[in-house]
Write a protein that holds these residues in place. Structure first.
Motif, PDB file in Angstrom:
ATOM      1  N   PHE A 189       0.804  -1.223   0.000  1.00 61.83           N
ATOM      2  CA  PHE A 189       0.000   0.000   0.000  1.00 61.83           C
ATOM      3  C   PHE A 189       0.834   1.268   0.000  1.00 61.83           C
ATOM      4  CE2 PHE A 189      -2.523  -3.291   2.174  1.00 61.83           C
ATOM      5  CZ  PHE A 189      -3.546  -3.398   1.248  1.00 61.83           C
ATOM      6  N   ASP A 190       2.157   1.138  -0.066  1.00 63.64           N
ATOM      7  CA  ASP A 190       3.069   2.280  -0.103  1.00 63.64           C
ATOM      8  C   ASP A 190       2.872   3.216   1.088  1.00 63.64           C
ATOM      9  OD1 ASP A 190       5.246   3.523  -1.256  1.00 63.64           O
ATOM     10  OD2 ASP A 190       4.009   4.914  -2.402  1.00 63.64           O
ATOM     11  N   VAL A 191       2.654   2.631   2.265  1.00 63.60           N
ATOM     12  CA  VAL A 191       2.505   3.401   3.496  1.00 63.60           C
ATOM     13  C   VAL A 191       3.831   3.325   4.240  1.00 63.60           C
ATOM     14  CG1 VAL A 191       1.287   3.566   5.700  1.00 63.60           C
ATOM     15  CG2 VAL A 191       0.053   2.907   3.635  1.00 63.60           C
ATOM     16  N   ALA A 192       4.499   4.464   4.340  1.00 59.87           N
ATOM     17  CA  ALA A 192       5.798   4.500   5.014  1.00 59.87           C
ATOM     18  C   ALA A 192       5.601   4.479   6.525  1.00 59.87           C
ATOM     19  CB  ALA A 192       6.563   5.751   4.610  1.00 59.87           C
ATOM     20  N   PRO A 193       6.476   3.771   7.260  1.00 58.65           N
ATOM     21  CA  PRO A 193       6.398   3.786   8.728  1.00 58.65           C
ATOM     22  C   PRO A 193       6.646   5.200   9.254  1.00 58.65           C
ATOM     23  CG  PRO A 193       7.910   2.085   7.958  1.00 58.65           C
ATOM     24  CD  PRO A 193       7.524   2.892   6.776  1.00 58.65           C
ATOM     25  N   MET A 194       5.881   5.569  10.282  1.00 61.82           N
ATOM     26  CA  MET A 194       6.022   6.891  10.882  1.00 61.82           C
ATOM     27  C   MET A 194       6.496   6.746  12.320  1.00 61.82           C
ATOM     28  SD  MET A 194       2.715   8.843   9.321  1.00 61.82           S
ATOM     29  CE  MET A 194       1.534   7.548   9.625  1.00 61.82           C
ATOM     30  N   LEU A 195       6.664   7.871  12.973  1.00 58.89           N
ATOM     31  CA  LEU A 195       7.168   7.866  14.341  1.00 58.89           C
ATOM     32  C   LEU A 195       6.202   7.165  15.298  1.00 58.89           C
ATOM     33  CD1 LEU A 195       9.507   8.744  16.076  1.00 58.89           C
ATOM     34  CD2 LEU A 195       8.350  10.920  16.456  1.00 58.89           C
ATOM     35  N   ASN A 196       4.892   7.308  15.072  1.00 56.98           N
ATOM     36  CA  ASN A 196       3.943   6.649  15.965  1.00 56.98           C
ATOM     37  C   ASN A 196       3.957   5.132  15.793  1.00 56.98           C
ATOM     38  OD1 ASN A 196       2.631   6.456  13.538  1.00 56.98           O
ATOM     39  ND2 ASN A 196       0.685   7.267  14.285  1.00 56.98           N
ATOM     40  N   SER A 197       4.663   4.623  14.785  1.00 53.75           N
ATOM     41  CA  SER A 197       4.815   3.178  14.630  1.00 53.75           C
ATOM     42  C   SER A 197       5.589   2.577  15.800  1.00 53.75           C
ATOM     43  CB  SER A 197       5.541   2.849  13.328  1.00 53.75           C
ATOM     44  OG  SER A 197       4.778   3.245  12.224  1.00 53.75           O
ATOM     45  N   LEU A 198       6.443   3.364  16.428  1.00 53.06           N
ATOM     46  CA  LEU A 198       7.171   2.871  17.605  1.00 53.06           C
ATOM     47  C   LEU A 198       6.222   2.573  18.762  1.00 53.06           C
ATOM     48  CD1 LEU A 198      10.305   5.201  17.527  1.00 53.06           C
ATOM     49  CD2 LEU A 198      10.144   2.798  16.835  1.00 53.06           C
ATOM     50  N   ILE A 199       5.146   3.343  18.856  1.00 52.66           N
ATOM     51  CA  ILE A 199       4.142   3.074  19.888  1.00 52.66           C
ATOM     52  C   ILE A 199       3.465   1.739  19.601  1.00 52.66           C
ATOM     53  CG2 ILE A 199       1.949   3.864  20.874  1.00 52.66           C
ATOM     54  CD1 ILE A 199       2.952   6.738  20.294  1.00 52.66           C
ATOM     55  N   TYR A 200       3.144   1.483  18.334  1.00 51.04           N
ATOM     56  CA  TYR A 200       2.529   0.215  17.969  1.00 51.04           C
ATOM     57  C   TYR A 200       3.487  -0.955  18.164  1.00 51.04           C
ATOM     58  CZ  TYR A 200      -1.044   3.185  15.902  1.00 51.04           C
ATOM     59  OH  TYR A 200      -2.019   4.113  15.712  1.00 51.04           O
ATOM     60  N   LEU A 201       4.761  -0.733  17.915  1.00 52.54           N
ATOM     61  CA  LEU A 201       5.763  -1.775  18.164  1.00 52.54           C
ATOM     62  C   LEU A 201       5.814  -2.110  19.654  1.00 52.54           C
ATOM     63  CD1 LEU A 201       8.106  -3.626  17.376  1.00 52.54           C
ATOM     64  CD2 LEU A 201       9.609  -1.638  17.538  1.00 52.54           C
ATOM     65  N   ALA A 202       5.839  -1.086  20.494  1.00 52.01           N
ATOM     66  CA  ALA A 202       5.858  -1.308  21.946  1.00 52.01           C
ATOM     67  C   ALA A 202       4.586  -2.019  22.393  1.00 52.01           C
ATOM     68  CB  ALA A 202       6.027   0.019  22.680  1.00 52.01           C
TER      69      ALA A 202
END
Length: 125
Positions: free
Chosen positions: A93-106
């Motif tokens: 889907f060509d969605v680049a990871p963003m900074l809030n992705s770290l919250i989802y990783l945690a």
């Protein structure tokens, strides 16, 4: 006679469990949204709930199969699941990871680790 096992790795077992539950949960959610009066505005709540429950159960099975270090196996299951989802989002889907992705990783790590801790404690000793 040998029994059929998918993998000897607790993390792969947890990932497969998580992905199967996400697929089943997505199907049930889509049917629920189609045949009820609930709007699509509530979709993020369903998505987070399905992913959270799936990660918890996947971490549980990873911890149970590992037999020890449930937080480790469950947490790595959650982190690996997160990386698979980010990779699919990026490639398909060509969605680049963003900074809030770290919250989802945690979040993925903690939920998977919690399931792994419970799974180790439920394993036969």
């Amino acid at each position: 006679m040998k029994s059929f096992t998918v993998s000897s790795s607790p993390i792969i077992t947890g990932i497969i469990t998580t992905l199967c539950l996400v697929l089943a949960g997505s199907l049930i959610t889509s049917l629920f949204l189609q045949f009820s009066s609930i709007s699509e505005n509530s979709m993020p709540y369903f998505t987070y709930t399905v992913n959270g429950i799936s990660l918890l159960v996947g971490g549980f099975w990873a911890g149970k199969k590992g037999g020890q270090k449930g937080w480790y196996f469950g947490g790595l299951t959650g982190a690996t699941y997160f990386l698979v989802i980010v990779l699919i989002g990026y490639l398909a889907f060509d969605v680049a990871p963003m900074l809030n992705s770290l919250i989802y990783l945690a979040f993925s790590f903690v939920v998977g680790a919690t399931g792994g801790i419970v799974g180790v404690n439920m394993a036969k000793k």
